[in-house]
Enzyme design. Sequence first.
Site, PDB file in Angstrom:
ATOM      1  N   ASN A 241      41.796  36.739  43.342  1.00 61.83           N
ATOM      2  CA  ASN A 241      41.992  36.769  44.607  1.00 61.83           C
ATOM      3  C   ASN A 241      43.332  36.987  44.900  1.00 61.83           C
ATOM      4  OD1 ASN A 241      39.964  36.037  46.156  1.00 61.83           O
ATOM      5  ND2 ASN A 241      39.815  33.808  45.775  1.00 61.83           N
TER       6      ASN A 241
ATOM      7  N   ASP B 122      34.324  29.120  43.240  1.00 60.15           N
ATOM      8  CA  ASP B 122      33.769  30.022  42.218  1.00 60.15           C
ATOM      9  C   ASP B 122      32.889  29.125  41.247  1.00 60.15           C
ATOM     10  OD1 ASP B 122      36.053  29.000  41.257  1.00 60.15           O
ATOM     11  OD2 ASP B 122      35.912  30.181  39.518  1.00 60.15           O
TER      12      ASP B 122
END
Length: 316
Positions: free
Chosen positions: A203, A238
């Site tokens: 990210n 995740d």
Amino acid sequence: MDRITDDSFKSVSLGYKDAFEMMMKSTSDSIYFKDSQSRFLFVSDAQLRRLNEEDMQSVIGKSDFDFFSNDHAMKTFQEEQDIIRTGVPIIDKEEHAVFANGELLWSKVSRYPLYDHEKNIVGIWGISTDITKLVHAQEEVVQANTKLVALSLMDELSGLYNRRHFDNILKNTIDLYTRRSIGGLKADFCLIYLDIDHFKQINDTYGHVKGDAVIRYMGGQLLAYTRSSDYAFRYGGDEYALILQDIDLSSGKIIGERLRRLIEQNPPVIEGTTIPMTISLGIVEFQDEKTNSELVCKADKKLYQAKSEGRNRLCG
């Protein structure tokens, strides 16, 4: 207020024939009379419109075989002949009629025996209400409710089942395999916990848009990789979970290791950018655990072990 006298009532009353003809012209229901061979004797104006005919003479003497599909006409003919033979009516039956041109019409239908003056059954008469719009509206409600239920079980980003559904499915699976083991049957299933290694770094490096794309990529890989009997979930962030049914630990490890290599060797390419990616997995086999938390805790510990040993590995 003036008293209504018998004479005043008679002055506005209709004879049976006049009242019948008015009803047949004004009702929106399809009314029809048929002889002993299920041929039309008389129909309401609404039935004329339903049959796409303009006058009575074009209908009299014809049967459903002249207007509807052969299958529908035959089914109706058999039902009407049963009524003529037994005198037992059919009341408020929902049915769909297929016209010869393929048009589909849903109706609520009642059919009754038609008697002569000597109480002999000489045919049938029926009344049919068009409920096509109502049926379509009901279908739309069912579809909308089905979609809402599906949405409540799905994770929108990954396309996998969500955490809520995971809790329900795991509980049901534990209950099922517990019953099997009590019955002396083979009762093996595996739970895999996995997550994307260093997802925060992905990210930070590539941005949250590509990070979301990675989540979607992972969901697609799990859906493509698992069997139809298995379940794939986005547990949160995740983190993912797999329930592999009817499989023991050694076979489950083979599946998990193949999945690990698949992700490592086929990193996602997003908007022309290849994003290196690996996963860590923890796997456990059902061993008479009674609750979700018992099995989840064991799988979570195996995942933690995989991460603590360097990631990009399976522990079980």
